[in-house]
Design a protein around this motif. Structure first.
Motif, PDB file in Angstrom:
ATOM      1  N   HIS A 149      -8.584   6.600  -2.278  1.00 51.73           N
ATOM      2  CA  HIS A 149      -8.244   7.858  -2.413  1.00 51.73           C
ATOM      3  C   HIS A 149      -7.776   7.284  -4.124  1.00 51.73           C
ATOM      4  N   TYR A 150      -6.829   6.644  -4.380  1.00 55.15           N
ATOM      5  CA  TYR A 150      -5.982   6.581  -5.154  1.00 55.15           C
ATOM      6  C   TYR A 150      -6.703   5.544  -6.480  1.00 55.15           C
ATOM      7  N   LEU A 151      -6.994   4.732  -5.607  1.00 53.59           N
ATOM      8  CA  LEU A 151      -7.242   3.104  -6.368  1.00 53.59           C
ATOM      9  C   LEU A 151      -8.464   3.535  -7.151  1.00 53.59           C
ATOM     10  N   PHE A 152      -9.414   4.486  -6.707  1.00 55.61           N
ATOM     11  CA  PHE A 152     -10.704   4.271  -6.422  1.00 55.61           C
ATOM     12  C   PHE A 152     -11.222   5.648  -7.511  1.00 55.61           C
TER      13      PHE A 152
ATOM     14  N   GLN B 231       5.779  14.348  -8.421  1.00 62.35           N
ATOM     15  CA  GLN B 231       5.892  15.012  -9.698  1.00 62.35           C
ATOM     16  C   GLN B 231       6.512  13.483 -10.001  1.00 62.35           C
ATOM     17  N   THR B 232       6.781  12.615  -9.264  1.00 64.66           N
ATOM     18  CA  THR B 232       7.881  11.431  -9.712  1.00 64.66           C
ATOM     19  C   THR B 232       7.978  10.698  -8.970  1.00 64.66           C
ATOM     20  N   VAL B 233       7.934   9.515  -8.612  1.00 65.61           N
ATOM     21  CA  VAL B 233       8.496   8.270  -7.689  1.00 65.61           C
ATOM     22  C   VAL B 233       9.955   8.173  -6.984  1.00 65.61           C
ATOM     23  N   GLU B 234      10.671   8.744  -8.104  1.00 66.68           N
ATOM     24  CA  GLU B 234      12.125   9.432  -7.701  1.00 66.68           C
ATOM     25  C   GLU B 234      11.995  10.208  -6.740  1.00 66.68           C
TER      26      GLU B 234
ATOM     27  N   GLY C 216       1.292   8.752  -4.907  1.00 64.36           N
ATOM     28  CA  GLY C 216      -0.426   8.055  -5.185  1.00 64.36           C
ATOM     29  C   GLY C 216      -0.291   8.167  -6.868  1.00 64.36           C
ATOM     30  N   ALA C 217      -0.130   9.829  -6.779  1.00 66.14           N
ATOM     31  CA  ALA C 217      -0.585  10.619  -8.518  1.00 66.14           C
ATOM     32  C   ALA C 217       0.525   9.797  -9.297  1.00 66.14           C
TER      33      ALA C 217
ATOM     34  N   LYS D 265       0.459  -1.148  -0.197  1.00 63.03           N
ATOM     35  CA  LYS D 265      -0.173  -0.186   0.111  1.00 63.03           C
ATOM     36  C   LYS D 265       0.872   1.051   0.079  1.00 63.03           C
ATOM     37  N   GLU D 266       2.113   1.399   0.904  1.00 66.24           N
ATOM     38  CA  GLU D 266       3.395   2.602   0.202  1.00 66.24           C
ATOM     39  C   GLU D 266       3.325   2.917  -0.888  1.00 66.24           C
ATOM     40  N   CYS D 267       2.754   1.968  -1.745  1.00 65.89           N
ATOM     41  CA  CYS D 267       3.491   2.521  -2.971  1.00 65.89           C
ATOM     42  C   CYS D 267       2.459   4.213  -3.613  1.00 65.89           C
TER      43      CYS D 267
END
Length: 397
Positions: A228-231, A369-372, A134-135, A127-129
Motif C-alpha cells: 500500500h505504501y510502496l506503490f 505523524q513522525t517516525v518518533e 508508513g506515511a 517491511k516493518e518500517c
C-alpha cells in the motif's frame, strides 16, 4: 564491457539471511563495491567474520553486551568496531551510495530512517518500517530525495512487473503466498502446532520470526500494508493468492486485462541483485527456472478462518490511523512468546486481535505523524500485548 562506477555500501542486518545473501553478491562483485559499514544484532563472531571478508571500515553490533566480543574478534584486522543502538544509527548515517536495510522487526526502523535521511539508495527488506510508520516513513524518503527499492521478493516482483507503467493503468496487484507449513493442516492440528513444526517452511530458508509469520500468514498481511505504501495503492486493489510452488512472486493486472508476473527461483539473491545493480542488471548464481521440469503451477484462495492473521492485517490497513503499528508490535510480542513456549500457535492471532481491541479510539484513529511517534506507539503497544500474554497462554493450552 565498460565497468560501472564503484558503489559504496552499508549493510544493516548483515548477519541475517538477507544480509548473508547480499554479502555473497558483493563478494562476487569484487571491486565493484566498497563496504563502509556492517551492522548486526547480537552475533559478534558472525559479524566480525563478515566485516573482515568484505573489508568493511566499521562493524557495529546493536547489542551493547556483545561490544567486547566484537572488538576482540576484530583485533588486528583494521576494522573499527562499536556497539549499541546509537552506534547502529551512526553507522547507518555514514554517506554511501547504497544501503541494505535488513534489520528484522521494528528495531530496524531507527537505523533505516537514519539511512533514508542522508539520501542515496535504500534497498528495503525491513517491511516493518512501512507497517509501523508508513506515511511518515514515505515522507522522509521524499524529503531526502532517497531512492527506495523493495527487496521482499513479492514487492520486487511487483515493481518489475509494473515495468514503469503509471499506477493509473493498474487494476490490481497480487501478492503470492506459499501457504506456509500448515497450508493443508486442519484447524485443530494448526492450533496444537509446536515451534519446531512452524519453523519448517516448505520453500524458503528465512529467520525464525519471518518463518513464523509465514506460518500464520501474518507475513502476507504485513506485505499488503507494505505494498500500500510502496506503490500508493488501496486495499481494494491489493489481492493475495496462495501459490505453493513459490515460482510466481507477484502479478500486476492492468485495466486492459493484461497480466504481467514476476517469476524466479526461491532465492533472495534475485531481488537483492535487482536492487544492488539498479538500474542495471547484475549476474547471480541463482538457479534458472525450468518450467518444463516444474510442470504445474497451482493457486488457491487463502483461508481466513484457519489463518485469521491475514484478515487482521487487512482490517488494520483499511482502518488506517495507528492500527498497523499496533498490529505489528503485538505480533512481534506474540511470535516471541510462541517461540519461547509461553503461548500456543493459535494464540498469536488472538494476542494481536486483543491489542487492537484494547487500544483507545484516539490511538486507532490517529496515524503517527513522525517516525518518533511511531516508535512511541510501538513501545506502548508492546506493553499492552505483553500484559495480555498470561490470559492468551491459558486459552492456548
Amino acid at each position: 564491457m565498460v565497468r560501472r562506477e564503484r558503489r559504496s555500501v552499508t549493510l544493516l542486518g548483515a548477519s541475517g539471511s538477507v544480509g548473508r545473501a547480499t554479502v555473497d553478491l558483493i563478494e562476487r562483485g569484487g571491486a565493484d563495491y566498497k563496504v563502509e559499514a556492517v551492522v548486526g544484532g547480537r552475533d559478534a563472531a558472525a559479524l566480525a567474520e563478515i566485516a573482515v571478508r568484505l573489508g568493511a571500515s566499521l562493524a557495529v553490533v546493536a547489542d551493547e553486551r556483545q561490544g567486547g566480543a566484537l572488538a576482540r574478534a576484530l583485533e588486528g584486522s583494521g576494522v573499527a568496531s562499536a556497539a549499541g543502538p546509537s552506534a547502529a544509527i551512526d553507522a547507518a548515517s555514514r554517506p554511501v551510495d547504497w544501503t541494505m536495510a535488513a534489520i528484522s522487526g521494528a528495531a530496524g526502523l531507527a537505523p533505516t530512517i537514519a539511512a533514508v535521511r542522508r539520501g542515496g539508495t535504500i534497498a528495503l527488506a525491513t517491511k516493518e518500517c512501512l507497517v509501523c510508520a508508513g506515511a511518515a516513513f514515505m515522507r522522509e524518503v521524499e524529503r531526502a530525495g532517497a531512492t527506495l527499492l523493495p527487496v521482499d521478493s513479492e514487492h520486487n516482483a511487483l515493481l518489475q512487473a509494473l515495468g514503469g507503467q503509471s499506477l493509473d493503468t493498474v487494476e490490481t496487484m497480487t501478492l503470492t503466498a506459499s501457504g506456509g507449513p500448515f497450508r493443508t493442516w486442519p484447524a485443530e492440528a494448526i492450533a496444537a502446532a509446536r515451534p519446531q513444526e512452524a519453523l519448517k517452511h516448505p520453500t524458503w530458508s528465512m529467520g525464525a520470526k519471518i518463518t513464523i509469520d509465514s506460518a500464520t500468514l501474518m507475513n502476507k498481511g504485513l506485505e499488503l500494508i507494505e505494498a500500500h505504501y510502496l506503490f500508493g495503492i488501496g486495499s481494494d486493489r491489493l489481492e493475495v493468492v496462495v501459490h505453493p510452488q513459490s515460482i510466481i512472486h507477484g502479478l500486476v493486472t492492468f485495466r486492459d486485462g493484461a497480466v504481467t508476473a514476476g517469476l524466479a527461483a526461491q532465492d533472495m539473491r534475485v531481488p537483492i541483485a535487482h536492487a544492488l545493480g539498479y538500474p542495471e542488471r547484475i549476474s547471480t548464481p541463482a538457479a534458472r527456472l525450468d518450467l518444463g521440469r516444474i510442470g504445474t503451477l497451482t493457486f488457491e484462495a487463502p483461508d481466513l478462518t484457519r489463518f485469521p492473521a491475514l484478515r487482521l492485517a487487512r482490517e488494520a490497513l483499511e482502518a488506517g490511523g495507528g492500527a498497523a503499528t499496533i498490529l505489528n508490535a503485538a505480533n512481534e510480542v506474540a511470535v516471541a512468546a510462541f517461540l519461547d513456549g509461553r503461548i500456543g500457535f493459535s494464540a498469536i492471532a488472538g494476542v494481536v486481535e486483543d491489542a487492537l481491541s484494547d487500544a483507545d479510539a484516539a490511538t486507532l484513529r490517529n496515524a503517527p505523524q513522525t517516525v518518533e511517534e511511531a516508535l512511541e506507539l510501538d513501545a506502548l503497544s508492546r506493553r499492552l500485548a505483553d500484559s495480555s500474554l498470561p490470559e492468551a497462554a491459558l486459552q492456548a493450552h
